[in-house]
Design an enzyme around this catalytic site. Sequence first.
Site, PDB file in Angstrom:
ATOM      1  N   THR A   1       0.824  -1.214   0.000  1.00  0.00           N
ATOM      2  CA  THR A   1       0.000   0.000   0.000  1.00  0.00           C
ATOM      3  C   THR A   1       0.855   1.260   0.000  1.00  0.00           C
ATOM      4  O   THR A   1       0.531   2.247  -0.665  1.00  0.00           O
ATOM      5  CB  THR A   1      -0.927   0.007   1.228  1.00  0.00           C
ATOM      6  OG1 THR A   1      -1.819  -1.101   1.146  1.00  0.00           O
ATOM      7  CG2 THR A   1      -1.724   1.297   1.306  1.00  0.00           C
TER       8      THR A   1
ATOM      9  N   THR B   1       1.096  -4.397   4.283  1.00  0.00           N
ATOM     10  CA  THR B   1       0.805  -4.740   5.678  1.00  0.00           C
ATOM     11  C   THR B   1       0.209  -6.137   5.856  1.00  0.00           C
ATOM     12  O   THR B   1       0.365  -6.744   6.924  1.00  0.00           O
ATOM     13  CB  THR B   1      -0.166  -3.720   6.298  1.00  0.00           C
ATOM     14  OG1 THR B   1      -1.387  -3.694   5.539  1.00  0.00           O
ATOM     15  CG2 THR B   1       0.458  -2.338   6.333  1.00  0.00           C
ATOM     16  N   ASP B   2      -0.464  -6.671   4.838  1.00  0.00           N
ATOM     17  CA  ASP B   2      -1.207  -7.914   5.042  1.00  0.00           C
ATOM     18  C   ASP B   2      -0.318  -9.097   5.400  1.00  0.00           C
ATOM     19  O   ASP B   2      -0.720  -9.973   6.172  1.00  0.00           O
ATOM     20  CB  ASP B   2      -2.035  -8.253   3.789  1.00  0.00           C
ATOM     21  CG  ASP B   2      -3.249  -7.349   3.655  1.00  0.00           C
ATOM     22  OD1 ASP B   2      -3.560  -6.627   4.625  1.00  0.00           O
ATOM     23  OD2 ASP B   2      -3.892  -7.366   2.590  1.00  0.00           O
TER      24      ASP B   2
END
Length: 330
Positions: A12, A85-86
Amino acid sequence: MKKILLLATGGTIASSETEQGLIPTIDAQQMLSYIPEIEEICYLSGISIMNVDSTNMNPKLMAKIAAAIYSKYQEYDGFVVTHGTDTMGYTAAALTYMLQNIKKPVVVTGSQIAIKALNTDAKKNLTDAIRFANEDFPGIFVAFDSKIMYGTYAVKVKTRSTDSFQSINFPTVAEIKEGKIIYNSILNNDEYRDKFKSHELKLQTNLCEDILILKIFPGIKPHIFDYIKDNYKGVIIESFGIGGIPNADYDIVSKVQELIQAGLAVVITTQCLCEGIDLSIYAVGKILTKYKIIYAGDMTTEAATMKLMWALGNLKDFSSIKDFMEGRFL
């Protein structure tokens, strides 16, 4: 001033709006252009080694990140990895096992909002990561929302908020407020700084992907374990509560025993985020102690996953795998 290398991998933080949705498009040099003031504290360089949504992160790409750090290790004093981030918690844990005995800081960071956006958290997270990479504190860390966490304990607990990461079952290493690093006073930081001084950095990127994470639920059919036995080398079982696995009408315990007899590495963890397992309390847990199982203790699922992949990829006998899995690893 110290030399810090930024390794961009996508996520992101590097994304732009498209008709298809957010897609990583920004490279390392572009990213650094958003925080020109940080160059006052160190010499910064940046390279882009991939540009992927972290949903598509996998062990081979994690190994590529580790190898890139290793190849530049003698040239720089610290490293920052920007990442989606995932799967950030998985990658941070994997780097911990693949870069054992590292004597320099490697800080993984990202953001919930793209660096191009006006209200982004990316600039603060990236700046904090670079500041900590400038410290004489070896290890693999995650920098997020003003917190520095060990990579093996950092977990994403929120899907949207900028305070989405927490350090689970271990204190945060430090907080960064107004550019100042405030170390956690309850940790013996000198011990962690000195722990690898007498050991040589090793790059070991073999990760066995033949593992499965299985969450126990009421009514789970035992026959799924027959498939696991024939197709995997290891399984992480997320038990109920402090370590309960059904042993009555739906007898899963006997199936676990079959997996062990077939030579699989069986790791028992909990579905609960905090406090870990203890099989000595309830009868449904004590049954498991009769078998050659591996205790996850208070490890996060992310850390247990990458640790088991590393153990099966680099160690041969059960005793070595069990010792490695059950040892605390920061």
